[in-house]
Design a protein around this motif. Sequence first.
Motif, PDB file in Angstrom:
ATOM      1  N   ARG A   1       3.515  45.924  21.853  1.00 17.65           N
ATOM      2  CA  ARG A   1       4.833  46.194  22.418  1.00 17.65           C
ATOM      3  C   ARG A   1       5.916  46.108  21.355  1.00 17.65           C
ATOM      4  NH1 ARG A   1       7.205  46.643  28.087  1.00 17.65           N
ATOM      5  NH2 ARG A   1       9.386  46.343  27.662  1.00 17.65           N
ATOM      6  N   ARG A   2       5.804  45.094  20.505  1.00 19.08           N
ATOM      7  CA  ARG A   2       6.822  44.939  19.466  1.00 19.08           C
ATOM      8  C   ARG A   2       6.775  46.090  18.464  1.00 19.08           C
ATOM      9  NH1 ARG A   2       7.218  38.414  18.229  1.00 19.08           N
ATOM     10  NH2 ARG A   2       7.868  37.828  20.330  1.00 19.08           N
TER      11      ARG A   2
ATOM     12  N   ASN B   1       8.928  49.009  20.149  1.00 14.78           N
ATOM     13  CA  ASN B   1      10.198  48.667  20.782  1.00 14.78           C
ATOM     14  C   ASN B   1      11.434  49.212  20.099  1.00 14.78           C
ATOM     15  OD1 ASN B   1      10.535  47.229  23.182  1.00 14.78           O
ATOM     16  ND2 ASN B   1       9.473  45.495  22.318  1.00 14.78           N
ATOM     17  N   ALA B   2      11.361  49.355  18.781  1.00 16.12           N
ATOM     18  CA  ALA B   2      12.579  49.616  18.020  1.00 16.12           C
ATOM     19  C   ALA B   2      13.428  50.773  18.574  1.00 16.12           C
ATOM     20  CB  ALA B   2      12.233  49.840  16.549  1.00 16.12           C
TER      21      ALA B   2
ATOM     22  N   LEU C   1      15.830  49.742  21.492  1.00 22.36           N
ATOM     23  CA  LEU C   1      16.814  48.672  21.346  1.00 22.36           C
ATOM     24  C   LEU C   1      18.082  49.041  22.106  1.00 22.36           C
ATOM     25  CD1 LEU C   1      15.080  47.401  19.048  1.00 22.36           C
ATOM     26  CD2 LEU C   1      17.181  47.123  17.766  1.00 22.36           C
ATOM     27  N   VAL C   2      18.686  48.053  22.742  1.00 21.87           N
ATOM     28  CA  VAL C   2      19.871  48.300  23.554  1.00 21.87           C
ATOM     29  C   VAL C   2      20.938  49.061  22.750  1.00 21.87           C
ATOM     30  CG1 VAL C   2      21.764  47.166  24.785  1.00 21.87           C
ATOM     31  CG2 VAL C   2      19.415  46.336  25.052  1.00 21.87           C
ATOM     32  N   LYS C   3      21.169  48.632  21.516  1.00 13.72           N
ATOM     33  CA  LYS C   3      22.234  49.278  20.720  1.00 13.72           C
ATOM     34  C   LYS C   3      21.875  50.721  20.354  1.00 13.72           C
ATOM     35  CE  LYS C   3      24.324  45.177  18.695  1.00 13.72           C
ATOM     36  NZ  LYS C   3      24.229  44.233  17.571  1.00 13.72           N
TER      37      LYS C   3
ATOM     38  N   GLN D   1       7.183  45.043  31.927  1.00 17.49           N
ATOM     39  CA  GLN D   1       8.316  45.763  32.504  1.00 17.49           C
ATOM     40  C   GLN D   1       8.609  47.008  31.655  1.00 17.49           C
ATOM     41  OE1 GLN D   1      12.288  43.943  32.379  1.00 17.49           O
ATOM     42  NE2 GLN D   1      12.309  44.063  34.608  1.00 17.49           N
TER      43      GLN D   1
ATOM     44  N   GLN E   1      13.255  51.409  30.175  1.00 15.12           N
ATOM     45  CA  GLN E   1      14.242  51.139  31.230  1.00 15.12           C
ATOM     46  C   GLN E   1      15.684  51.299  30.760  1.00 15.12           C
ATOM     47  OE1 GLN E   1      14.607  46.915  32.438  1.00 15.12           O
ATOM     48  NE2 GLN E   1      12.953  46.513  31.047  1.00 15.12           N
ATOM     49  N   ASN E   2      15.988  50.933  29.515  1.00 13.97           N
ATOM     50  CA  ASN E   2      17.383  51.021  29.065  1.00 13.97           C
ATOM     51  C   ASN E   2      17.814  52.476  28.893  1.00 13.97           C
ATOM     52  OD1 ASN E   2      17.370  48.228  29.065  1.00 13.97           O
ATOM     53  ND2 ASN E   2      16.713  48.119  26.921  1.00 13.97           N
TER      54      ASN E   2
ATOM     55  N   MET F   1      21.888  43.102  27.313  1.00 13.01           N
ATOM     56  CA  MET F   1      22.697  43.822  28.302  1.00 13.01           C
ATOM     57  C   MET F   1      23.519  42.841  29.145  1.00 13.01           C
ATOM     58  SD  MET F   1      20.097  46.821  29.511  1.00 13.01           S
ATOM     59  CE  MET F   1      21.249  48.161  29.728  1.00 13.01           C
TER      60      MET F   1
ATOM     61  N   GLN G   1      19.316  41.709  19.177  1.00 12.12           N
ATOM     62  CA  GLN G   1      17.902  42.045  18.966  1.00 12.12           C
ATOM     63  C   GLN G   1      17.647  42.305  17.493  1.00 12.12           C
ATOM     64  OE1 GLN G   1      18.018  45.301  22.049  1.00 12.12           O
ATOM     65  NE2 GLN G   1      15.907  44.638  22.366  1.00 12.12           N
TER      66      GLN G   1
ATOM     67  N   GLU H   1      16.278  44.336  14.471  1.00 12.69           N
ATOM     68  CA  GLU H   1      16.253  45.793  14.413  1.00 12.69           C
ATOM     69  C   GLU H   1      14.856  46.384  14.328  1.00 12.69           C
ATOM     70  OE1 GLU H   1      18.859  47.698  11.694  1.00 12.69           O
ATOM     71  OE2 GLU H   1      20.627  46.750  12.576  1.00 12.69           O
ATOM     72  N   ASP H   2      13.917  45.656  13.709  1.00  9.60           N
ATOM     73  CA  ASP H   2      12.602  46.275  13.492  1.00  9.60           C
ATOM     74  C   ASP H   2      11.703  46.212  14.725  1.00  9.60           C
ATOM     75  OD1 ASP H   2      12.487  43.535  13.178  1.00  9.60           O
ATOM     76  OD2 ASP H   2      10.755  43.625  11.829  1.00  9.60           O
ATOM     77  N   ASP H   3      11.851  45.182  15.558  1.00  9.53           N
ATOM     78  CA  ASP H   3      10.936  45.083  16.709  1.00  9.53           C
ATOM     79  C   ASP H   3      11.628  44.694  18.013  1.00  9.53           C
ATOM     80  OD1 ASP H   3      11.473  42.441  16.297  1.00  9.53           O
ATOM     81  OD2 ASP H   3       9.428  41.858  15.771  1.00  9.53           O
ATOM     82  N   GLY H   4      12.935  44.540  17.987  1.00 12.07           N
ATOM     83  CA  GLY H   4      13.669  44.295  19.225  1.00 12.07           C
ATOM     84  C   GLY H   4      13.619  42.881  19.760  1.00 12.07           C
TER      85      GLY H   4
ATOM     86  N   PRO I   1      12.400  39.541  31.663  1.00 18.07           N
ATOM     87  CA  PRO I   1      11.097  39.795  32.296  1.00 18.07           C
ATOM     88  C   PRO I   1       9.996  38.885  31.766  1.00 18.07           C
ATOM     89  CG  PRO I   1      11.571  41.490  30.671  1.00 18.07           C
ATOM     90  CD  PRO I   1      12.806  40.637  30.767  1.00 18.07           C
TER      91      PRO I   1
END
Lengths: 413, 65
Positions: A112-113, A116-117, A120-122, A361, A365-366, B18, B26, B28-31, B56
Amino acid sequence: MADTLAGATPDAAPEVPEYPMPRDLRCPLAPPPALEPLRDEQPIAKVRIWNGSTPWLITRHADQRALLTDPRVSNDDHEPDFPHVNAHRAAIAPHTPKLITNTDAPEHTRLRRSVNAPFLVKRIEAMRPAIQKTVDDLIDTMLAGPNPADLLTALALPLPSLVIADLLGVPYKDHGFFQENSNRALDSSLTAEEASAASRALGQYMDTLFREKLDNPGDDVLSEMAGRVKAGEMAHQEAVNMGVAMLIAGHETTATMISLGTLALLQHPDQLALLRESDDPKFIAGAVEELLRYLSIVHSGLRRVAKEDIEIGGQVIREGDGILFDLHAANWDPQAFPESERLDLSRPARQHNAFGYGPHQCLGQNLARLELQVVYGTLYKRVPTLSLAAPIEQLPFNHTGTTYGVKCLPVRW
Amino acid sequence: MRVELDEPKCVASGQCVMASPEVFDQREDDGVAILLEERPGEELLDGVREAVAICPAAAIRLVEE
């Protein structure tokens, strides 16, 4: 397999209901009516699925949250008793490599990681102006064309396809191919062979594209994954499978929320008026959460298997038992959401389980939230006279996909 | 009040960012979540409570000191 005839043995449970459950066609936006008495009286109940097995069905919001974060509850679909959604998924599971969708921690955490990048929310928020422009352009084109129009083909399908294609680095000109095959791969009304053929076609397409990204990387997520593959952080096949998964997940779900959300709002003109008249981003974001809760489009149940005995709500879920989570039932649980059957855009709905809950989850989603905020915040302002161009009773609902929605939505303005 | 982040459990969904962007960010590389304010002011606690509720992975706690 347990005897299922009611009363056949003294300790036999009452008749085990079939799952998924049918909807009441007169209330096409409400969850299947049989879920309500189950949630009230038997919140941890056995149900029967397509292969005759009888996993547990979890219908209360609090129970779902407890179990979906419980490390004894596994998402490993290679387990022999995993309650697969259909024959196709059962057939391919033993051959499916490890993905974020079928692993547990710590393997899942690593995978997952690694993907993910881009979410990211931003980074997602930075896409807002481009998504706003795409929505405006699609609405311009719809308004310049014939009236009435199908909202699905005019806006709901192209928007998420354009966005995910751009994000991943998939040529949008291929959208007919990837939309068609994504829908077929997930359609439980098709045979396992038909669905597998669609999955294979997507896999081959993605593999070819991924090899191009390895040679000529661009500024997109596939190229980013290609970089990870070259650096030895990710296997080639893992990246191809993730690419397919993101392509599939990235458009059908959001398209359904746009079309079904619009239908729900047209059925609730007072709520639609609130949205049309609001310029408050917080209200619009809250409205998205409430529509996600109210519609809970992922309707075939999240699927898990118990790795150990688990006691919950006076029941014991045994090691190896399948567990299903009906998201709509939890999102209409009055303990979590009072007057849950009411669409109320002003309510605090953020704790819904529409994207699932726990470590699995929804990855996107974002992005989904952003697309929906832009659509719901734009469409009804720009087209204030929007209305249904066919009676709701005549709309073709899709009962057999991963998401519950409409196959077309004729609208006029 | 002190915020605790159980980083190994974090699945990097970004929900805390959020709900409470003043307190969380977060990598930057893996959140994976980063705690910006271990002891946020009173005015930020509603956001932190929402972050605790919607995480979650149940990886965030708000503890009394």
